[in-house]
Design a protein around this motif. Structure first.
Motif, PDB file in Angstrom:
ATOM      1  N   SER A   1      36.755  -2.829  -8.265  1.00  0.00           N
ATOM      2  CA  SER A   1      37.514  -3.199  -9.558  1.00  0.00           C
ATOM      3  C   SER A   1      39.156  -3.298  -9.110  1.00  0.00           C
ATOM      4  O   SER A   1      39.660  -2.296  -8.581  1.00  0.00           O
ATOM      5  N   ARG A   2      39.902  -4.177  -9.801  1.00  0.00           N
ATOM      6  CA  ARG A   2      41.201  -4.096  -9.888  1.00  0.00           C
ATOM      7  C   ARG A   2      41.736  -2.804 -10.397  1.00  0.00           C
ATOM      8  O   ARG A   2      42.949  -2.260  -9.837  1.00  0.00           O
ATOM      9  N   SER A   3      41.083  -2.141 -11.322  1.00  0.00           N
ATOM     10  CA  SER A   3      41.573  -0.855 -11.949  1.00  0.00           C
ATOM     11  C   SER A   3      41.700   0.338 -10.756  1.00  0.00           C
ATOM     12  O   SER A   3      42.381   1.201 -10.900  1.00  0.00           O
ATOM     13  N   PHE A   4      40.896  -0.031  -9.630  1.00  0.00           N
ATOM     14  CA  PHE A   4      41.091   0.902  -8.558  1.00  0.00           C
ATOM     15  C   PHE A   4      41.574   0.532  -7.232  1.00  0.00           C
ATOM     16  O   PHE A   4      41.683   1.375  -6.280  1.00  0.00           O
ATOM     17  N   THR A   5      41.715  -0.713  -7.203  1.00  0.00           N
ATOM     18  CA  THR A   5      42.201  -1.477  -5.635  1.00  0.00           C
ATOM     19  C   THR A   5      43.614  -1.736  -5.994  1.00  0.00           C
ATOM     20  O   THR A   5      44.256  -2.192  -4.825  1.00  0.00           O
ATOM     21  N   ARG A   6      44.079  -2.035  -7.090  1.00  0.00           N
ATOM     22  CA  ARG A   6      45.337  -2.727  -7.369  1.00  0.00           C
ATOM     23  C   ARG A   6      46.491  -2.165  -6.531  1.00  0.00           C
ATOM     24  O   ARG A   6      47.437  -2.763  -5.898  1.00  0.00           O
TER      25      ARG A   6
END
Ligand code: HEC
Ligand code: HEC
Ligand code: HEC
Ligand code: HEC
Ligand code: HEC
Length: 349
Positions: free
Chosen positions: A49-54
């Motif tokens: 998720s973007r929440s963790f890879t951003r």
């Protein structure tokens, strides 16, 4: 009208006593492997998720202090003070590569945490395990930041400096606590409902949501709410005959009442824009945009208050369950402030 509400509640209460026993029996303790599997299916474990890879491609690849509390296990543990430094703040950027793992919620501080500070600055106390959920699912702005932004400005004059404070994510936590958390913009002279207590054993985040899978425990909802046996069907739940949105339909769920209030508010914001000097047409597409789809810029204080209240519900697909009546109060008052037609609508008491 109140009588019929009480009648419905009475029927539910009678039913409640028998169903609580059923609910208790169905809550068998899960094994550690089962819990890990449930967590593995959840958004908390979604390492893509973007929440963790951003932040993976940042130089250096680390999560800044202001984002790390909610987007990393290291960051949350730092926030709790488990890094040995000050509790209640993140002291250093967090390493990338984590999600919301077991150690975020299961440690000696999180296990007994009983308070959480909301974006309004209010410290909610007397909490159980939901104190952890409330730290991350609180959004990043509240009605207080709206008041600060518009302080002293004339209500209907466009101000190029104005833009809505960024709520950022679903503010389910403050919404559930209503006026106790001041998540919404609350109009002067109006009273607002506080925490939505729902019903015993289904009051807190982890009582309605499985703390690991994060899904709603629908099989338990249907013990009291007839037919509510899928996530979609939860939207049909209603327990009163009050036609809040004034559309004449008292068979739709509480979700439908909220949805109509949302639609009416956006229309009222458009009508206000059309009659107010210098204010562009306004639409919502995940964020507020003008007629050509560009980020919205022509804010007046009055429009900003309404926009904040609209967005709180727009960001939260569960607002009808978190505190539907508070959400309807906010919409009702925003509509009245925009001088929209509220004839037939009923403001929850
Ligand atoms: C108070 C907790 C909190 C803080 C602080 C926070 N976030 Fe979030 N953010 C969340 C949550 C929770 C979600 C998941 C979506 C939701 O709940 O609506 C999210 C979603 C996201 C997403 C994925 C969705 C998207 O918009 O692509 C990104 C990226 C993101 N946040 C970036 C940031 C950045 C950058 C910062 C720091 C400037 C930050 N967040 C600070 C809680 C927070
Ligand atoms: C977001 C916070 C959070 C995360 C992440 C989390 N838990 Fe939990 N866990 C909870 C809460 C809250 C409870 C209490 C559940 C309740 O009251 O229904 C709990 C309960 C438990 C229990 C007690 C048994 C039960 O069903 O009540 C075990 C064992 C457990 N968790 C293990 C784990 C493991 C292993 C992981 C990682 C795979 C994990 N947890 C991740 C919040 C979390
Ligand atoms: C340390 C921060 C943190 C804590 C504590 C936390 N969450 Fe989350 N939660 C997040 C983030 C970040 C996401 C988004 C993950 C993603 O994008 O995959 C999320 C996702 C979710 C989602 C799915 C939202 C969606 O948009 O799909 C739910 C539901 C949820 N959390 C409920 C809870 C509950 C209930 C608790 C307490 C038992 C809790 N969370 C504790 C950070 C947290
Ligand atoms: C009365 C039961 C109830 C309680 C208590 C509750 N929720 Fe919910 N929540 C729901 C329902 C119903 C939904 C909508 C589910 C759906 O449509 O997927 C929802 C949706 C959510 C979502 C969005 C999930 C998604 O898929 O986008 C998040 C995040 C969330 N809740 C967090 C919380 C947090 C944090 C708390 C505690 C402060 C909480 N909830 C308390 C019932 C509840
Ligand atoms: C033990 C019985 C019981 C269980 C189980 C139960 N509820 Fe409720 N629910 C009630 C009662 C009683 C009310 C009315 C409370 C009030 O608003 O005064 C209610 C109200 C609601 C409302 C608001 C309806 C309205 O008209 O305002 C929603 C939404 C809701 N419940 C969702 C859920 C969800 C989701 C679950 C499962 C996680 C659930 N309920 C489990 C008894 C229950």
């Amino acid at each position: 009208m109140l009588n019929s509400k009480h009648h419905v509640i009475f029927t539910i209460t009678a039913f409640l006593l028998t169903s609580l026993a059923l609910v208790a029996c169905s809550t068998a303790q899960a094994s550690e492997e089962e819990i890990e599997a449930l967590w593995g299916t959840s958004a908390h474990a979604d390492s893509e998720s973007r929440s963790f890879t951003r932040w993976d491609d940042e130089e250096p690849p680390e999560i800044p202090e202001r984002c790390a509390k909610c987007h990393s296990t290291h960051g949350y543990r730092d926030f709790l003070g488990l890094d040995g430094a000050t509790p209640g703040q993140v002291d250093q950027p967090a390493q990338v590569g984590t999600t919301i793992e077991c150690e975020a919620c299961h440690n000696e501080v999180a296990g007994t945490k009983s308070s959480a500070i909301m974006p309004s600055g209010i410290n909610l106390t007397g909490l159980t395990q939901e104190a952890n959920c409330m730290e991350c699912h609180q959004g990043r702005a509240s009605g207080v930041q709206v008041s600060e932004a518009i302080a002293g400005l004339p209500a209907d004059k466009v101000d190029a400096e104005l833009s809505p404070p960024n709520i950022h994510n679903n503010p389910a936590g403050p919404t559930q606590f209503g006026t106790e958390a001041h998540g919404g913009f609350e109009y002067e002279g109006r009273e607002y409902l506080g925490r939505y207590m729902h019903v015993i054993q289904f009051e807190t985040c982890q009582e309605c949501h499985d703390a690991h899978a994060l899904q709603i425990k629908v099989e338990q909802c249907s013990a009291c709410h007839k037919g509510a046996n899928s996530v979609q069907a939860l939207a049909n739940i209603r327990t009163s005959n009050i036609d809040y949105d004034g559309d004449g339909d008292i068979t739709e769920g509480m979700a439908g009442e909220v949805e109509t209030m949302q639609d009416r508010l956006l229309l009222a914001m458009g009508a206000y824009a059309a009659r107010t000097e210098g204010v562009d047409d306004i639409e919502y597409d995940g964020g507020f945009v003008d007629a050509s789809g560009e980020p919205y810029t022509t804010w007046t204080p009055r429009l900003l208050k309404a926009a904040h209240n609209y967005r709180i519900a727009a960001l939260d697909p569960g607002s009808y369950a978190h505190n539907g009546q508070y959400i309807i109060q906010l919409h009702y008052d925003s509509l009245a402030d925009l001088e929209a037609n509220i004839f037939g609508m009923i403001r929850p008491e």
